[in-house]
Design a protein around this motif. Sequence first.
Motif, mmCIF file in Angstrom:
data_model
loop_
_atom_site.group_PDB
_atom_site.id
_atom_site.type_symbol
_atom_site.label_atom_id
_atom_site.label_comp_id
_atom_site.label_asym_id
_atom_site.label_seq_id
_atom_site.Cartn_x
_atom_site.Cartn_y
_atom_site.Cartn_z
ATOM 1 N N VAL A 1 -10.522 1.283 -2.667
ATOM 2 C CA VAL A 1 -10.422 2.808 -3.199
ATOM 3 C C VAL A 1 -9.095 3.790 -2.369
ATOM 4 O O VAL A 1 -9.003 4.566 -2.589
ATOM 5 C CB VAL A 1 -11.248 3.421 -3.658
ATOM 6 N N ALA A 2 -9.630 3.540 -0.136
ATOM 7 C CA ALA A 2 -8.968 4.557 0.158
ATOM 8 C C ALA A 2 -7.324 3.839 0.007
ATOM 9 O O ALA A 2 -7.229 5.203 -0.234
ATOM 10 C CB ALA A 2 -9.690 4.112 1.039
ATOM 11 N N PHE A 3 -6.723 3.292 -0.665
ATOM 12 C CA PHE A 3 -5.498 2.437 -0.371
ATOM 13 C C PHE A 3 -5.126 3.598 -1.126
ATOM 14 O O PHE A 3 -4.270 3.821 -1.261
ATOM 15 C CB PHE A 3 -5.405 1.606 -0.910
ATOM 16 N N TYR A 4 -6.435 3.258 -2.799
ATOM 17 C CA TYR A 4 -5.931 4.168 -3.906
ATOM 18 C C TYR A 4 -5.274 5.691 -3.650
ATOM 19 O O TYR A 4 -4.403 6.267 -4.203
ATOM 20 C CB TYR A 4 -6.904 4.434 -4.833
ATOM 21 N N VAL B 1 3.908 -7.365 -0.741
ATOM 22 C CA VAL B 1 3.724 -5.657 -1.727
ATOM 23 C C VAL B 1 2.996 -6.853 -2.714
ATOM 24 O O VAL B 1 1.820 -6.130 -3.559
ATOM 25 C CB VAL B 1 5.321 -5.558 -2.375
ATOM 26 N N LEU B 2 3.586 -7.968 -3.929
ATOM 27 C CA LEU B 2 2.817 -8.726 -4.615
ATOM 28 C C LEU B 2 1.526 -9.097 -3.841
ATOM 29 O O LEU B 2 0.551 -8.359 -5.000
ATOM 30 C CB LEU B 2 3.471 -10.290 -5.114
ATOM 31 N N ILE B 3 0.782 -9.260 -2.955
ATOM 32 C CA ILE B 3 -0.380 -9.645 -2.382
ATOM 33 C C ILE B 3 -1.058 -8.270 -2.541
ATOM 34 O O ILE B 3 -2.578 -8.740 -2.685
ATOM 35 C CB ILE B 3 -0.621 -10.446 -0.807
ATOM 36 N N ALA B 4 -0.469 -7.375 -1.503
ATOM 37 C CA ALA B 4 -1.123 -6.114 -1.736
ATOM 38 C C ALA B 4 -1.588 -5.828 -3.393
ATOM 39 O O ALA B 4 -2.689 -5.088 -4.148
ATOM 40 C CB ALA B 4 -0.218 -5.074 -1.056
ATOM 41 N N ALA B 5 -0.667 -5.738 -4.031
ATOM 42 C CA ALA B 5 -0.979 -5.250 -6.047
ATOM 43 C C ALA B 5 -2.257 -6.274 -5.996
ATOM 44 O O ALA B 5 -2.641 -6.055 -6.789
ATOM 45 C CB ALA B 5 0.148 -5.697 -6.594
ATOM 46 N N VAL B 6 -2.041 -7.596 -5.738
ATOM 47 C CA VAL B 6 -3.276 -8.629 -6.438
ATOM 48 C C VAL B 6 -4.673 -7.994 -5.563
ATOM 49 O O VAL B 6 -5.449 -7.777 -6.301
ATOM 50 C CB VAL B 6 -3.132 -9.795 -5.800
ATOM 51 N N TYR B 7 -4.243 -7.916 -4.759
ATOM 52 C CA TYR B 7 -5.794 -7.330 -3.741
ATOM 53 C C TYR B 7 -6.399 -5.476 -4.239
ATOM 54 O O TYR B 7 -7.732 -5.629 -4.658
ATOM 55 C CB TYR B 7 -5.485 -6.870 -2.183
ATOM 56 N N LEU B 8 -5.244 -4.632 -4.345
ATOM 57 C CA LEU B 8 -5.487 -3.354 -5.168
ATOM 58 C C LEU B 8 -6.052 -3.535 -6.476
ATOM 59 O O LEU B 8 -6.839 -2.182 -6.387
ATOM 60 C CB LEU B 8 -4.343 -2.787 -5.339
#
Length: 486
Positions: free
Chosen positions: A224-227, A418-425
């Motif tokens: 959520v902080a990343f959001y 970026v794909l790994i980060a997107a899946v995480y987010l």
Amino acid sequence: STMRRRKTTDSPHSSIDPSEGKEKLRLKQEVGLISGVSLIAGTMIGSGIFMSPEWVLHHMGSPASSLLIWAACGLLAMFGALSYAELGTIIKESGGEYIYILRIFGSFPAFLFAYTSVILVRPAGLAAVCLSFAEYAVAPFYPGCSSPQVVIKCTAAACILLLTLINCLNVRLATSVMNIFTAAKLLALLVIVVGGFVLLAKGQTQSFQSGFQNTTAGIGAVGVAFYQGLWSYDGWNNLNYVTEELKKPEVTLPRAVMIAIPLVTCLYLLVNVSYLAAMTPSELLSSGAVAVTWGDKVLGSWAWVISLSVALSTFGSSNGTFFSGGRVCYIAAREGHMPDILSMAHVRRLTPSPALLFTSAMSLIMIVSGNFTSIVNFFSFIAWLFYGMTISGLLYLKIKKPELPRSYKVPIIIPIIVLIAAVYLVLAPIIDQPQIEILYIVLFIFSGVILYFPLVRFKCHPRFLQRVTLHLQLFLEVAPTTRDAN
């Protein structure tokens, strides 16, 4: 999946189609390197840096960890933009994620993206930024008390109508507004940065002592902080929405990205340091408007300059969001995924005015009800869902279609990150703190199935729509367009 292409012509502005015996319109290539940097930086620097710092700190729990989130968000935005730059040199068409998903994965997922983006995501994002603009713009008229919601919403609506007028009149006028407001907001951020350096030189470093104390470690809280942080970086992909309007896109697109995003990241980090130099973490968390509180503490009687700067910043960001958001609607209509009228451009001004008017109308509806924090979280959830799909498309092209001509290549490790980060987010907030609203969003996305098969796949169009389209064409003075893609 295969790359799907449609025949194109070569002239940059207009051409005669001999088979139809009529002239076809195209949008002008008006966006150069400076305007490209302004579009990216000008859209990124909006309400986020003035409203999100307290939320990033709230979810992370400590100043140092919040600064790490801001740096990580900048790095992720840079990696995403570099990946998109390669996509933009392979598929030289406007439309961003929509056109990439269409060409790589096909019609159905592209329609779901267009449907969600045009009806919900873009109007909600624009409404959030315009509401932020209105809040700061009317604040000086209500000193010592909160501004009436009716006044804020009316001001936000006026902002959207003004942006509609500017963008419908002339592309060059819209880009000039972007350039001017980008310069103004960079100047405002520099004032905050210099003020921070002065405070640090005076020894106000208490916020950075035991900087990691009380840091939150939960995956959901970090997500959520990343959001909240990534909301401030949103706009890193905006140039891909207007590829057909770029001068030399194969050169301009990567260069603009490499200039704009590192510049914004450095500014964001320095501004956050300045906030923490002026305020303790508890003061920052209790501040409704971080930049205004900073101005009151540091500038004294000149604090109004910050309110004015934030209003200018959010207006400029709204213009960039509106400029690119209208293009998604326009391109989707041109590909047959939206009503034909939305794919047309004004015969003299060469602006996609019907698509801009539709985006404006949807944004005005969104203004009626809007909570800044919830809009940001749900906007980010949908955005990163489709960012992940787009990046997976780039990986597919890199592995399966390496022979496709491209003037710029990004190392494969970058889109993988970026794909790994997107899946995480996408997954982290669902796993850690599932919310019923996310289910509603997923249901809304897949509700597009009800429209796709009768209207797009089987083309069951009521006859009266043709008459409505014809009357709107005459009233709005618009005509069908063709693309500038290679």
